[in-house]
Write a protein that holds these residues in place. Sequence first.
Motif, PDB file in Angstrom:
ATOM      1  N   ILE A  88    -107.235 -30.162 -43.821  1.00 25.90           N
ATOM      2  CA  ILE A  88    -105.968 -30.845 -44.105  1.00 25.90           C
ATOM      3  C   ILE A  88    -105.921 -32.203 -43.417  1.00 25.90           C
ATOM      4  O   ILE A  88    -106.091 -32.304 -42.199  1.00 25.90           O
ATOM      5  N   GLY A  89    -105.699 -33.249 -44.200  1.00 21.10           N
ATOM      6  CA  GLY A  89    -105.467 -34.571 -43.646  1.00 21.10           C
ATOM      7  C   GLY A  89    -103.971 -34.799 -43.462  1.00 21.10           C
ATOM      8  O   GLY A  89    -103.171 -34.380 -44.293  1.00 21.10           O
ATOM      9  N   VAL A  90    -103.604 -35.460 -42.370  1.00 18.09           N
ATOM     10  CA  VAL A  90    -102.197 -35.758 -42.089  1.00 18.09           C
ATOM     11  C   VAL A  90    -102.050 -37.263 -41.882  1.00 18.09           C
ATOM     12  O   VAL A  90    -102.674 -37.834 -40.979  1.00 18.09           O
ATOM     13  N   VAL A  91    -101.267 -37.891 -42.729  1.00 17.73           N
ATOM     14  CA  VAL A  91    -101.042 -39.340 -42.630  1.00 17.73           C
ATOM     15  C   VAL A  91    -100.176 -39.656 -41.415  1.00 17.73           C
ATOM     16  O   VAL A  91     -99.138 -39.020 -41.183  1.00 17.73           O
ATOM     17  N   VAL A  92    -100.620 -40.645 -40.650  1.00 22.34           N
ATOM     18  CA  VAL A  92     -99.848 -41.170 -39.523  1.00 22.34           C
ATOM     19  C   VAL A  92     -99.594 -42.653 -39.818  1.00 22.34           C
ATOM     20  O   VAL A  92    -100.528 -43.458 -39.790  1.00 22.34           O
ATOM     21  N   LEU A 103     -97.405 -34.611 -36.800  1.00 18.26           N
ATOM     22  CA  LEU A 103     -98.827 -34.325 -36.636  1.00 18.26           C
ATOM     23  C   LEU A 103     -99.022 -33.131 -35.699  1.00 18.26           C
ATOM     24  O   LEU A 103     -99.832 -32.238 -35.985  1.00 18.26           O
ATOM     25  N   ALA A 104     -98.276 -33.118 -34.599  1.00 17.76           N
ATOM     26  CA  ALA A 104     -98.384 -31.994 -33.660  1.00 17.76           C
ATOM     27  C   ALA A 104     -97.986 -30.684 -34.324  1.00 17.76           C
ATOM     28  O   ALA A 104     -98.604 -29.636 -34.094  1.00 17.76           O
ATOM     29  N   LEU A 156    -104.965 -39.248 -40.214  1.00 14.07           N
ATOM     30  CA  LEU A 156    -105.311 -40.335 -41.131  1.00 14.07           C
ATOM     31  C   LEU A 156    -104.344 -41.506 -40.944  1.00 14.07           C
ATOM     32  O   LEU A 156    -103.266 -41.536 -41.550  1.00 14.07           O
ATOM     33  N   PRO A 157    -104.692 -42.490 -40.110  1.00 18.88           N
ATOM     34  CA  PRO A 157    -103.818 -43.673 -39.971  1.00 18.88           C
ATOM     35  C   PRO A 157    -103.740 -44.427 -41.301  1.00 18.88           C
ATOM     36  O   PRO A 157    -104.748 -44.575 -41.997  1.00 18.88           O
ATOM     37  N   LEU A 201    -103.604 -32.790 -48.254  1.00 20.96           N
ATOM     38  CA  LEU A 201    -103.000 -33.945 -47.606  1.00 20.96           C
ATOM     39  C   LEU A 201    -101.514 -33.718 -47.380  1.00 20.96           C
ATOM     40  O   LEU A 201    -100.768 -33.454 -48.329  1.00 20.96           O
ATOM     41  N   PHE A 202    -101.088 -33.819 -46.110  1.00 23.96           N
ATOM     42  CA  PHE A 202     -99.662 -33.958 -45.803  1.00 23.96           C
ATOM     43  C   PHE A 202     -99.451 -35.431 -45.519  1.00 23.96           C
ATOM     44  O   PHE A 202     -99.947 -35.968 -44.536  1.00 23.96           O
TER      45      PHE A 202
END
Length: 344
Positions: free
Chosen positions: A197-201, A215-216, A232-233, A256-257
Amino acid sequence: MVQIPKPPAPASLAPRSVPTSADVARLAGVSRATVSYVLNNTSAVRISEPTRRRVHDAARELGYVPHAAARSLRAGHSRTVLMPAPSFPAGPLYSRFLSELQGALGRLDYTVVQYGTVGPHDDEAARAWAELRPVAVLVPGSGLGPRGVEVLKRSGARAVVTLGPEAVEGAYALLMDHETVGHTAARHLYDRGRRAIGVVVPAEDGLEVFSAPRLAGARRAVRDTDATVTELPLAYEERDAARLAARWRSLGLDALFAYNDEYAMLLMRAMQDEGLGIPGDAAVIGADDLMLGRLLRPRLSTVHLELPSGRDLAALVDRAVHDPGAAPERHEVLGAAVVHRESS
């Protein structure tokens, strides 16, 4: 020779006299006390509806508005609620919440004043806010500390309310747990069989107060499982989204979130342009449940956020103003629930 006509004499620039409550009373055929009761929404005195209409009609005809300073003297405090503008980019959901809150406070006869973010910040900003002598201050985000709360209270603020992840000593707190948002999104993707899982920041300044706990929360959702979470910045720009989409296959991710619906829509378009299938190559979920997400194809899965109603928060402010000695209240106000659609 062409003769230039003499222009007409300008109209008199003498200032017109400011209408008073006595003028309104004469035009409406009532006493000045009745004018005061009607225009200040005094509930302790019964006044007929026809009389109220006459007073309001007379005030509109004359262009009369009550004097804020005089009203404050009578009440023993101002009716100004100060809302510092958020230091982070406010999306549609948050903007709608603030608009509802302002309307609800207006119906309770408060004057809402928004204060810009340019200038000092945190406790130093509280000194600038205090100069306006508000009866209440609603502070979005984080930064205000106990010292700033004390400065505001000493200047006459009867209620200081913070909207953020943590409580501040001396202030009412509406606690928004954004870790729950990330946890809810990642758990949904995990339950759909996704394990990378990718998480956009977001790269934009000010959003870390929301993105870091999201993200946490996503990481906590897959702790002690066979799934992974990759940060994922991403800047909110088409070029940045295109670059991320171009290297998606090399990242080895299958879900992806995207932080929120706006970033999700930006990335979905870029991924589709890259030939990636959604949800085949990437299951995608956003947050905020914006209407535009329902218009996409595939329709966007999202985390619906339950914010407090503006009416409830306005009632809390009003209660605090009328009972300044009460212990500050703390409320958990952010609910999160998945809305499952085609993108995941």
